[in-house]
Design a protein around this motif. Structure first.
Motif, PDB file in Angstrom:
ATOM      1  N   PHE A   1     -19.723-102.629  56.063  1.00  0.00           N
ATOM      2  CA  PHE A   1     -19.058-103.328  54.894  1.00  0.00           C
ATOM      3  C   PHE A   1     -19.952-104.139  54.314  1.00  0.00           C
ATOM      4  CE2 PHE A   1     -15.631-101.959  57.799  1.00  0.00           C
ATOM      5  CZ  PHE A   1     -14.692-101.565  57.062  1.00  0.00           C
ATOM      6  N   LEU A   2     -19.814-104.615  53.221  1.00  0.00           N
ATOM      7  CA  LEU A   2     -20.475-105.259  52.160  1.00  0.00           C
ATOM      8  C   LEU A   2     -19.937-106.564  51.505  1.00  0.00           C
ATOM      9  CD1 LEU A   2     -22.282-102.320  50.203  1.00  0.00           C
ATOM     10  CD2 LEU A   2     -23.303-103.257  52.097  1.00  0.00           C
TER      11      LEU A   2
ATOM     12  N   GLY B   1     -25.032 -96.714  59.686  1.00  0.00           N
ATOM     13  CA  GLY B   1     -25.581 -97.181  58.378  1.00  0.00           C
ATOM     14  C   GLY B   1     -24.904 -96.784  57.410  1.00  0.00           C
ATOM     15  N   ARG B   2     -23.873 -95.944  57.545  1.00  0.00           N
ATOM     16  CA  ARG B   2     -23.001 -95.258  56.227  1.00  0.00           C
ATOM     17  C   ARG B   2     -22.007 -96.683  55.905  1.00  0.00           C
ATOM     18  NH1 ARG B   2     -21.245 -89.462  58.307  1.00  0.00           N
ATOM     19  NH2 ARG B   2     -22.431 -90.036  59.926  1.00  0.00           N
ATOM     20  N   TYR B   3     -21.653 -96.614  54.706  1.00  0.00           N
ATOM     21  CA  TYR B   3     -20.709 -97.717  54.368  1.00  0.00           C
ATOM     22  C   TYR B   3     -19.537 -97.112  54.938  1.00  0.00           C
ATOM     23  CZ  TYR B   3     -24.234 -98.753  50.684  1.00  0.00           C
ATOM     24  OH  TYR B   3     -25.341 -98.994  49.901  1.00  0.00           O
ATOM     25  N   ARG B   4     -18.524 -98.072  55.256  1.00  0.00           N
ATOM     26  CA  ARG B   4     -17.087 -97.808  55.754  1.00  0.00           C
ATOM     27  C   ARG B   4     -16.051 -97.928  54.411  1.00  0.00           C
ATOM     28  NH1 ARG B   4     -15.932 -99.072  61.460  1.00  0.00           N
ATOM     29  NH2 ARG B   4     -17.182-101.023  61.283  1.00  0.00           N
ATOM     30  N   GLN B   5     -16.739 -99.276  53.543  1.00  0.00           N
ATOM     31  CA  GLN B   5     -15.844 -99.427  52.506  1.00  0.00           C
ATOM     32  C   GLN B   5     -16.980 -99.062  51.175  1.00  0.00           C
ATOM     33  OE1 GLN B   5     -13.913-103.233  52.220  1.00  0.00           O
ATOM     34  NE2 GLN B   5     -14.336-103.406  49.887  1.00  0.00           N
ATOM     35  N   PHE B   6     -16.550 -98.447  50.396  1.00  0.00           N
ATOM     36  CA  PHE B   6     -17.413 -98.274  49.151  1.00  0.00           C
ATOM     37  C   PHE B   6     -16.435 -97.863  47.992  1.00  0.00           C
ATOM     38  CE2 PHE B   6     -17.139 -93.517  49.043  1.00  0.00           C
ATOM     39  CZ  PHE B   6     -16.978 -93.309  50.317  1.00  0.00           C
ATOM     40  N   TYR B   7     -16.963 -98.407  47.035  1.00  0.00           N
ATOM     41  CA  TYR B   7     -16.145 -98.244  45.460  1.00  0.00           C
ATOM     42  C   TYR B   7     -16.444 -96.700  45.192  1.00  0.00           C
ATOM     43  CZ  TYR B   7     -14.647-102.999  44.199  1.00  0.00           C
ATOM     44  OH  TYR B   7     -13.907-104.126  44.140  1.00  0.00           O
ATOM     45  N   GLN B   8     -15.367 -96.328  44.571  1.00  0.00           N
ATOM     46  CA  GLN B   8     -15.443 -95.084  43.663  1.00  0.00           C
ATOM     47  C   GLN B   8     -14.936 -95.641  42.529  1.00  0.00           C
ATOM     48  OE1 GLN B   8     -13.765 -91.783  45.892  1.00  0.00           O
ATOM     49  NE2 GLN B   8     -15.571 -91.310  46.613  1.00  0.00           N
ATOM     50  N   PHE B   9     -15.630 -94.804  41.235  1.00  0.00           N
ATOM     51  CA  PHE B   9     -15.240 -95.028  39.841  1.00  0.00           C
ATOM     52  C   PHE B   9     -14.769 -93.558  39.172  1.00  0.00           C
ATOM     53  CE2 PHE B   9     -15.947 -98.353  36.573  1.00  0.00           C
ATOM     54  CZ  PHE B   9     -15.004 -97.896  35.839  1.00  0.00           C
ATOM     55  N   ASP B  10     -13.513 -93.302  39.295  1.00  0.00           N
ATOM     56  CA  ASP B  10     -12.821 -91.929  38.956  1.00  0.00           C
ATOM     57  C   ASP B  10     -12.548 -91.840  37.609  1.00  0.00           C
ATOM     58  OD1 ASP B  10     -13.327 -91.768  41.696  1.00  0.00           O
ATOM     59  OD2 ASP B  10     -11.722 -90.712  41.942  1.00  0.00           O
ATOM     60  N   ALA B  11     -12.799 -90.811  36.986  1.00  0.00           N
ATOM     61  CA  ALA B  11     -12.207 -90.187  35.738  1.00  0.00           C
ATOM     62  C   ALA B  11     -11.663 -89.055  35.888  1.00  0.00           C
ATOM     63  CB  ALA B  11     -13.222 -90.167  34.659  1.00  0.00           C
ATOM     64  N   ASP B  12     -10.171 -88.621  35.839  1.00  0.00           N
ATOM     65  CA  ASP B  12      -9.650 -87.411  35.971  1.00  0.00           C
ATOM     66  C   ASP B  12      -8.682 -87.270  34.649  1.00  0.00           C
ATOM     67  OD1 ASP B  12     -10.006 -86.515  38.831  1.00  0.00           O
ATOM     68  OD2 ASP B  12      -9.951 -88.504  38.848  1.00  0.00           O
ATOM     69  N   ILE B  13      -8.461 -85.830  34.576  1.00  0.00           N
ATOM     70  CA  ILE B  13      -7.447 -85.509  33.408  1.00  0.00           C
ATOM     71  C   ILE B  13      -6.680 -84.767  34.002  1.00  0.00           C
ATOM     72  CG2 ILE B  13      -7.181 -84.421  31.150  1.00  0.00           C
ATOM     73  CD1 ILE B  13     -10.364 -85.031  30.572  1.00  0.00           C
ATOM     74  N   ALA B  14      -5.395 -85.009  34.186  1.00  0.00           N
ATOM     75  CA  ALA B  14      -4.286 -83.961  34.816  1.00  0.00           C
ATOM     76  C   ALA B  14      -3.344 -83.579  33.316  1.00  0.00           C
ATOM     77  CB  ALA B  14      -3.239 -85.268  35.380  1.00  0.00           C
TER      78      ALA B  14
ATOM     79  N   GLU C   1     -17.369-111.026  46.146  1.00  0.00           N
ATOM     80  CA  GLU C   1     -16.647-109.953  46.770  1.00  0.00           C
ATOM     81  C   GLU C   1     -16.925-109.904  48.263  1.00  0.00           C
ATOM     82  OE1 GLU C   1     -15.588-106.697  44.608  1.00  0.00           O
ATOM     83  OE2 GLU C   1     -15.089-105.459  46.296  1.00  0.00           O
ATOM     84  N   THR C   2     -15.783-109.945  48.672  1.00  0.00           N
ATOM     85  CA  THR C   2     -15.809-109.733  50.343  1.00  0.00           C
ATOM     86  C   THR C   2     -15.130-108.638  50.578  1.00  0.00           C
ATOM     87  OG1 THR C   2     -14.185-111.283  50.792  1.00  0.00           O
ATOM     88  CG2 THR C   2     -16.621-112.250  50.852  1.00  0.00           C
ATOM     89  N   PRO C   3     -15.292-108.033  51.826  1.00  0.00           N
ATOM     90  CA  PRO C   3     -14.552-106.700  52.086  1.00  0.00           C
ATOM     91  C   PRO C   3     -13.120-106.757  52.516  1.00  0.00           C
ATOM     92  CG  PRO C   3     -16.549-107.038  53.803  1.00  0.00           C
ATOM     93  CD  PRO C   3     -16.413-108.275  52.929  1.00  0.00           C
ATOM     94  N   ARG C   4     -12.447-105.610  52.465  1.00  0.00           N
ATOM     95  CA  ARG C   4     -11.136-105.427  52.882  1.00  0.00           C
ATOM     96  C   ARG C   4     -10.582-105.421  54.208  1.00  0.00           C
ATOM     97  NH1 ARG C   4     -10.997-107.631  49.228  1.00  0.00           N
ATOM     98  NH2 ARG C   4     -11.382-107.021  47.079  1.00  0.00           N
ATOM     99  N   LEU C   5     -11.833-105.253  55.084  1.00  0.00           N
ATOM    100  CA  LEU C   5     -11.725-105.393  56.594  1.00  0.00           C
ATOM    101  C   LEU C   5     -12.630-106.496  57.113  1.00  0.00           C
ATOM    102  CD1 LEU C   5     -11.265-101.659  57.474  1.00  0.00           C
ATOM    103  CD2 LEU C   5      -9.486-103.511  57.463  1.00  0.00           C
ATOM    104  N   GLU C   6     -12.254-107.240  58.042  1.00  0.00           N
ATOM    105  CA  GLU C   6     -13.078-108.186  58.868  1.00  0.00           C
ATOM    106  C   GLU C   6     -12.966-108.102  60.265  1.00  0.00           C
ATOM    107  OE1 GLU C   6     -14.978-110.843  57.374  1.00  0.00           O
ATOM    108  OE2 GLU C   6     -14.869-110.694  55.300  1.00  0.00           O
ATOM    109  N   PHE C   7     -13.549-108.782  61.299  1.00  0.00           N
ATOM    110  CA  PHE C   7     -13.113-108.955  62.463  1.00  0.00           C
ATOM    111  C   PHE C   7     -12.165-109.941  62.529  1.00  0.00           C
ATOM    112  CE2 PHE C   7     -17.843-108.042  63.273  1.00  0.00           C
ATOM    113  CZ  PHE C   7     -17.687-106.959  64.056  1.00  0.00           C
ATOM    114  N   LEU C   8     -11.310-109.265  63.521  1.00  0.00           N
ATOM    115  CA  LEU C   8      -9.779-109.999  63.672  1.00  0.00           C
ATOM    116  C   LEU C   8     -10.182-111.634  64.108  1.00  0.00           C
ATOM    117  CD1 LEU C   8      -6.766-110.341  63.939  1.00  0.00           C
ATOM    118  CD2 LEU C   8      -6.979-109.411  66.184  1.00  0.00           C
ATOM    119  N   LYS C   9     -11.263-111.752  64.905  1.00  0.00           N
ATOM    120  CA  LYS C   9     -11.468-112.897  65.195  1.00  0.00           C
ATOM    121  C   LYS C   9     -11.721-113.984  64.228  1.00  0.00           C
ATOM    122  CE  LYS C   9     -16.146-111.835  66.308  1.00  0.00           C
ATOM    123  NZ  LYS C   9     -17.387-111.687  67.168  1.00  0.00           N
TER     124      LYS C   9
END
Lengths: 461, 461
Positions: free
Chosen positions: A14-15, A126-139, B45-53
């Motif tokens: 998380f960042l 080391g992978r992000y567990r929260q990351f932003y996605q910026f999407d454009a879609d046409i339905a 901006e801070t993440p949507r998940l934190e340690f509960l503690k």
């Protein structure tokens, strides 16, 4: 008290975004947003928690990559979205257009969304567990013009971000499905044609990473068990695939050669027609052909693509993989409605793109604060004057902060202003108050000017 | 397939934002942001998940209002933040300024943050379980100038949002602590002075809701058990509190009368001085005094306030409660560092404010889409021309969408453009192509103009 304190830690993956990172990333997001909106993509926002069944499907497993919520307040378990596409589908399914009340979403609809998505994973990786996605879609649009817009947006976004060296690679799932036909893939006792075809695409997708020889070897390997979907292609099929993947030339030549390879395979011919149409439309939008590359090995892992697929790679930072990719998926809402709905779109991995552009030194981190001017408080009894100066500057649109340091010596305040990263410092001591002037120091040029107090606003305008 | 479908439902207490709501809310957020930034508040901006503690504290209970995450990947449980203040404190504690490396956060620091916070609750209650908070806080400044800035921002935000009728109510916890002294609150066998004082404030905070008589009755009631923190004030103390709460006059008069009431109670005198200073600073920033109201009954429930407290109420929508409130809390980082750090700030309940302004019809929902122009595709073989028109419009900054409807009859496309909410439609049929012209129809004025094709960009500029 110290033994009761909590470590100020952040979970791995998380960042935090502090200035100047926040400001640099914000600039990037605004640039992307401007391109998307210029095509009429409407912004929406969906919540950070959904029903698990919405995200994972009723019949699916419980989605081990999904963050689950312990909630005693809901009948159904909740979870955090792993992408924006499923909530988009929920919204479309929940808000069908009603011709009588004129409420609901009218199709075709271009929508954009930006926000965090969540993947439960080991934090060590080391992978992000929260990351932003910026999407454009046409339905709701089956025309290839929709897919061409997505490709155009990919190009224009990269251009707007100042990326010089990039390729947008295009393929069509229909051609790959044709390839399965060409390779004579057929049901085995316990594995369907469909599953074997998907496995073939998964192997093809590795071309960039493992090379042609290993890909062909994997395609030829015998299944290890009766349930193994290994394609186990014949030597004849392998030669056809080798020829297909070796098709050389510019985009028009590739498509033309491809047409010959797939003679009589109608699904592939359809896919080739679609790619041709996309290239024509994209050219119509004034996009140069040079960064566009037909690449028959692109499969884009996800099962749900049904037509054209596309991805964007940074040629000077290929290790970051595709930073903007997508394709056509006509089964968007079928989980909710049981019906098909044509859709096409693409997604930017914002944090990956930010990391890649940082690596390429294409991110400007020079803005350390939104404050442009700091007003020093030098004379003890002159706060009303300092406040007035700050108020005047704000009134002409200059973000202004007033010194709040408890230590009000000039040197302390001045050094603080420098470390803070503001562009100007306002200095006003006894002398200046007497003369009715103000000292304005530009911290970038180091130039200091004494101006009449009543010209301050004009000076900054 | 239908029996396997998932209902496209959203959990209770969570919101979707579709246009025009999204666009109206975005406009509100940008207005707020502009005010905050004009004072030099830096976004983070801070993440949507934190340690509960981190969120609940090491020694605290597990926080029953907090959404807990099931994660097998972390040694410590994770949870979703219920406010922005705790993550702000974590960031400050984790990034102390290092004079040698010049890394870390230099204090004093103004920071703003906007984003969702989460409260686990029963969805039936109709309360939001995810809602945006927009916070402005100043860390590291003990001067009342910092608190005055928060008050100024409250005023300027309401003004920028077009709110005409509002009050900003001010009080000081130090005066309420003085009141506890005045009322002779003292330790009982099993309850501390501190706990009884907090209970007194909790009761005072209900003045708006239950009225003076009931408040005084509650303050006088005897404890039901030995652990009950009921203040159980004497008749003499009750009369002092009645006199205090009945102090009348303008702000200066109230403060002056209050000074007499609290003669000899130094903590209260300190609180009165602070309020006087805030009013002086706020006036120095050019804020009119009229909406500011000293109100000795305001306590702001949260335990952690240590000085001035403030709240903003909409006079024409009092049922929404305070929409922007805060105060000084000098124990911000003590959970992490065991030390005090002066801090002051306030928070907007964005979704509550949006609901209140909607109720007051102060929210403009007229923008249904970001698309300003729609180009109809009337002639089958003219896509290249239509694409060129759209590209030209985008090049002069006009958000333009091209008709994607599968049904390309004029009537269908035109009606779609109307329901879509774009402002202009571009109509170009065989006639216009022949003449080298374009029909531009303004859907608001219904006026249609035929202009030369090569004047299109100039027309929209």
């Amino acid at each position: 008290m110290a033994e009761d304190t909590v470590k100020p830690e952040r979970p791995g993956g998380f960042l935090d975004f502090l200035p100047p990172d926040y400001l640099a990333r914000e600039k990037m997001l605004k640039t992307i947003e401007k391109v998307f909106r210029s095509f009429g993509f409407d912004p929406i926002e969906t919540p950070r928690l959904e029903f698990l069944k919405t995200l994972a499907g009723e019949t699916s497993d419980t989605g081990k990559n999904i963050f689950h919520i312990k909630s005693t307040h809901d009948d159904e378990p909740l979870a955090m979205p792993f992408d924006h596409t499923v909530p988009f589908a929920r919204i479309l399914a929940a808000n069908p257009y009603n011709t009588r009340t004129k409420a609901g979403i009218r199709l075709p609809w271009r929508r954009m969304v930006v926000g965090p998505v969540f993947r439960s994973d080991t934090p060590q990786s080391g992978r992000y567990r929260q990351f932003y996605q910026f999407d454009a879609d046409i339905a709701g649009a089956s025309s290839m013009l929709a897919d061409a817009e997505i490709v155009a947006i990919m190009f224009l976004t990269m251009e707007a971000l100042g990326v010089k060296q990039f390729k947008i690679r295009l393929n069509n799932r229909k051609i790959l499905n044709g390839l399965a036909k060409l390779a004579n893939i057929a049901d085995r006792e316990e594995v369907s044609t469909d599953d074997i075809t998907k496995e073939m695409m998964r192997i093809l997708d590795k071309l960039d990473k493992i090379g042609l020889d290993k890909v062909l070897a994997e395609l030829q390997a015998e299944p290890e068990t009766a349930l193994d979907a290994a394609p186990a292609l014949s030597g004849d099929a392998i030669e056809k695939i080798r020829a297909f993947l070796n098709l050389k030339g510019n985009n028009e030549e590739k498509l033309s050669l491809c047409r010959t390879v797939f003679e009589g395979v109608s699904i592939a011919q359809e896919g080739i027609d679609e790619l041709g149409q996309i290239l024509e439309y994209v050219a119509g939008m004034g996009i140069p052909s040079e960064p566009l590359e037909i690449d028959f090995s692109i499969a884009r892992g996800l099962d749900y693509y049904t037509g054209p697929v596309m991805e964007t790679v940074l040629l000077d930072a290929p290790e970051f993989g595709s930073v903007f990719s997508g394709g056509r998926y006509n089964n968007l809402v079928s989980r909710f409605t049981g019906k098909e709905l044509p859709a096409t779109g693409a997604s930017i991995g914002v944090d990956r793109l930010f990391a890649a552009l940082s690596h390429l030194e294409a991110i400007d981190r020079s803005e350390e604060t939104v404050a442009e001017v700091m007003v020093l408080r030098i004379e003890k009894d002159r706060d009303a004057d300092y406040l007035r100066i700050a108020t005047d500057l704000r009134s002409v649109g200059i973000n202004t902060e007033i010194s709040l340091a408890d230590d009000t010596t000039f040197k302390k305040q001045f050094n603080f202003a420098i470390s803070r990263g503001v562009k100007f410092v306002i200095i006003c001591g006894g002398n200046e108050f007497e003369k009715g002037t103000i000292q304005v120091k530009n911290l970038q040029t180091r130039k200091q000017e004494e101006i009449p107090r009543d010209e301050l606003m004009k000076y900054f305008k």
